[in-house]
Design a protein around this motif. Structure first.
Motif, PDB file in Angstrom:
ATOM      1  N   LYS A 108      -3.335 -42.256  48.221  1.00 57.67           N
ATOM      2  CA  LYS A 108      -2.055 -42.158  48.920  1.00 57.67           C
ATOM      3  C   LYS A 108      -1.019 -41.615  47.958  1.00 57.67           C
ATOM      4  CE  LYS A 108       1.492 -44.924  51.258  1.00 57.67           C
ATOM      5  NZ  LYS A 108       1.901 -46.289  51.666  1.00 57.67           N
ATOM      6  N   THR A 160      -6.331 -46.954  46.971  1.00 55.84           N
ATOM      7  CA  THR A 160      -6.804 -48.110  47.738  1.00 55.84           C
ATOM      8  C   THR A 160      -8.298 -48.249  47.516  1.00 55.84           C
ATOM      9  OG1 THR A 160      -5.114 -47.742  49.434  1.00 55.84           O
ATOM     10  CG2 THR A 160      -6.968 -49.175  50.020  1.00 55.84           C
ATOM     11  N   GLU A 215       4.514 -38.107  52.711  1.00 57.22           N
ATOM     12  CA  GLU A 215       3.344 -38.881  52.289  1.00 57.22           C
ATOM     13  C   GLU A 215       2.079 -38.085  52.580  1.00 57.22           C
ATOM     14  OE1 GLU A 215       1.376 -42.561  54.388  1.00 57.22           O
ATOM     15  OE2 GLU A 215       3.074 -43.238  53.157  1.00 57.22           O
ATOM     16  N   ASP A 239       3.008 -40.101  47.392  1.00 57.24           N
ATOM     17  CA  ASP A 239       4.376 -39.813  47.811  1.00 57.24           C
ATOM     18  C   ASP A 239       4.784 -38.461  47.240  1.00 57.24           C
ATOM     19  OD1 ASP A 239       4.612 -42.209  49.138  1.00 57.24           O
ATOM     20  OD2 ASP A 239       5.471 -43.261  47.419  1.00 57.24           O
ATOM     21  N   LEU A 287      -2.304 -38.359  52.468  1.00 60.43           N
ATOM     22  CA  LEU A 287      -3.464 -39.236  52.385  1.00 60.43           C
ATOM     23  C   LEU A 287      -4.710 -38.397  52.162  1.00 60.43           C
ATOM     24  CD1 LEU A 287      -2.773 -41.644  55.386  1.00 60.43           C
ATOM     25  CD2 LEU A 287      -2.450 -42.141  52.956  1.00 60.43           C
ATOM     26  N   GLY A 330      -6.975 -41.382  57.724  1.00 61.01           N
ATOM     27  CA  GLY A 330      -6.457 -42.630  57.175  1.00 61.01           C
ATOM     28  C   GLY A 330      -7.205 -43.868  57.617  1.00 61.01           C
ATOM     29  N   SER A 390      -9.426 -44.417  48.707  1.00 63.96           N
ATOM     30  CA  SER A 390      -8.415 -43.660  49.433  1.00 63.96           C
ATOM     31  C   SER A 390      -7.266 -43.357  48.477  1.00 63.96           C
ATOM     32  CB  SER A 390      -7.897 -44.457  50.634  1.00 63.96           C
ATOM     33  OG  SER A 390      -8.928 -44.685  51.572  1.00 63.96           O
TER      34      SER A 390
END
Length: 513
Positions: free
Chosen positions: A81, A161, A131, A83, A133, A216, A79
């Motif tokens: 993620k 992740t 954010e 910013d 994802l 997510g 995953s």
């Protein structure tokens, strides 16, 4: 309303974030929508006395289980993620102040957005964090990760992740907006499980599985088949997508599509959807495209593509007839851009590029991909059709700029009285007589939306630059060319038209009835 939707997922607690990073949507035209709406499948009846062919080893049901395959590949799927810094809109205002308490974020595609934009209370806003994802997959033991460009676009910080929940930092090695690919590198030391790209393209009907991070939720597996190949969804000049029916949703962007060997055959990128959720039509960047791009990103951090310096368009049946062509194959040169290899080699507007290095070109997209793949400084032999005859042109490719805008050529201006072309459904004035239209050609000042010209694609505000290969100085040139073509027995005449910063051809019938 149907839309294309890029499948990254954003957690956006404010309306401004929802507006700034909605899922990317490209609204389908009526023609595109119709083309993708199928009828119910029929049933073929077999006479009672007919003998069905023997089952030749086919398994219409599919594998009993994908569990072993998933166990082999799931450790390499991650995953992503990100910013990002949310930017203000063009007006620098946030319309969140007008939202009722408890109102969820409103996308610009939502009718309520326009309501609150009009009646809400705009508030000054400053850049603030958001954010994103998405998904990705590891392609080397030292932690290189492939994902989509739109997942990491505008990123200020990237975290990965891993399977099992461990979070590790990553950096962006390079991105390629034209194919929507990005390469990341995990910066934490370690040895990581990885998967490889397939060396062979899947066939339509082959089983595939998609693994990713929809909404997510983390590692999620879906299965389906390859529904089609070579799909052009209008997202860019190098569209060549696999269409799959394995369900993919928001957050699946950048995740892999595997074949039954556990090799990556595609990178999930977009879906066709009326609601933003999966309806069984997804699109993946094929591995043959991704491998070349990722290799360049790893080596150089960017992708260099070959460049001729022309605007091109499809050859329609009417355009082919206007040019005296036998088929609609090839790419029509609508505009030659200044100071480019095309100018130096003598390519002209109205040429049809029919082959590259002796290999036939079917359409503009194929030409774009061929030239891009050859790379800068490559020596190329172009076969063009000019005035009905084949001609060979040699040129040295340049490097494709990040942004290319064609500019219309210069034509001697001449003021002329307004010419009404009522039977064709449009009116013209010299460009010099229309504020902001420049001094080139003749401007469409009025058009009947149901008239012959509108049906062929002419729009109010378009500038007619050439007609029948001759420059347009004023409206009278258009009237004369249409009249001459009809006298010569030609059923259509070719117009070169400037719309905004883009130039293209269209064929207007000489018979306005």
């Amino acid at each position: 309303m149907l839309n294309w939707s890029a499948q990254s997922s954003r957690r956006e607690p404010s309306p401004s974030r929802a507006r700034r990073r909605p899922l990317r949507r490209v609204m389908l035209s009526a023609v595109g929508a119709t083309a993708l709406i199928g009828s119910a499948a029929g049933v073929t009846m077999v006479p009672a006395h007919a003998e069905a062919p023997a089952n030749q080893g086919l398994n219409p049901v599919g594998p009993t289980s994908f569990a072993d395959l998933v166990d082999r590949v799931k450790g390499a799927v991650v995953s992503v993620k990100v910013d990002v810094v949310e930017k203000s809109d063009a007006n620098g205002a946030d319309f969140g102040g007008g939202l009722p308490p408890g109102m969820p974020p409103v996308s610009p595609d939502d009718p309520l957005y326009h309501f609150f934009k009009r009646f809400g209370s705009p508030m000054p806003r400053h850049p603030h964090k958001g954010e994103a994802l998405g998904s990705g997959f590891i392609i080397s033991s030292d932690g290189y990760v492939v994902t989509n460009n739109h997942v990491v676009n505008d990123a200020t910080d990237v975290k990965i992740t891993l399977q099992g929940g461990k979070v590790v930092p990553a950096k962006i090695v390079g991105v390629d907006k034209k194919t929507d690919l990005a390469l990341l590198k995990i910066t934490a030391p370690g040895t990581y499980p990885y998967v490889q790209f397939s060396n062979t393209m899947p066939r339509v009907g082959d089983w595939v599985i998609a693994v990713g991070n929809p909404f997510g939720l983390g590692g999620t597996v879906t299965a389906g088949i390859v529904s089609a190949r070579g799909r052009d969804i209008g997202s860019g000049p190098y569209d060549d997508y696999l269409q799959i029916d394995a369900p993919v949703n928001r957050g699946n962007s950048g995740g892999p599509t595997f074949n039954e060997k556990g090799e990556v055959v595609g990178i999930n990128t977009a879906i066709y959807s009326p609601s933003g959720g999966s309806v069984g039509i997804g699109f993946a960047i094929p591995s043959e495209v991704a491998k070349e791009v990722i290799t360049e990103l790893k080596e150089k951090g960017s992708v260099s593509r070959g460049y001729i310096g022309v605007q091109i368009q499809s050859v329609t049946t009417e355009i082919a007839e206007s040019l005296g062509l036998k088929s609609t194959e090839g790419a029509l040169v609508a505009q030659v851009q200044p100071n480019t290899p095309a100018v130096a080699a003598g390519v002209e507007s109205g040429d049809v590029i029919s082959a590259v290095n002796g290999v036939k070109v079917e359409n503009p997209h194929e030409l774009s991909r061929k030239i891009a793949a050859l790379g800068p400084n490559a020596e190329v032999d172009l076969t063009i059709i000019r005035n009905g005859a084949d001609k060979n042109i040699k040129l040295k490719l340049g490097k494709l700029p990040d942004e290319v805008q064609a500019k219309a050529g210069t034509v001697v201006p001449e003021k002329a009285a307004k010419t009404a072309l009522a039977k064709f459904g449009f009116s013209l004035e010299p460009s010099s007589d229309v504020a902001g239209a420049g001094k080139v050609g003749a401007v469409v000042t009025d058009i009947d939306p149901d008239g012959p010209a509108a049906q062929k694609g002419l729009r109010q505000g378009d500038v007619i630059l050439d007609i029948a290969g001759k420059p347009v100085v004023g409206p009278a040139d258009v009237v004369k060319a249409l009249s001459d073509a009809k006298k010569d027995g030609r059923r259509a005449v070719l117009l070169r038209v400037k719309t905004g910063d883009n130039t293209h051809f269209l064929a207007l019938s000489t018979d306005a009835s």
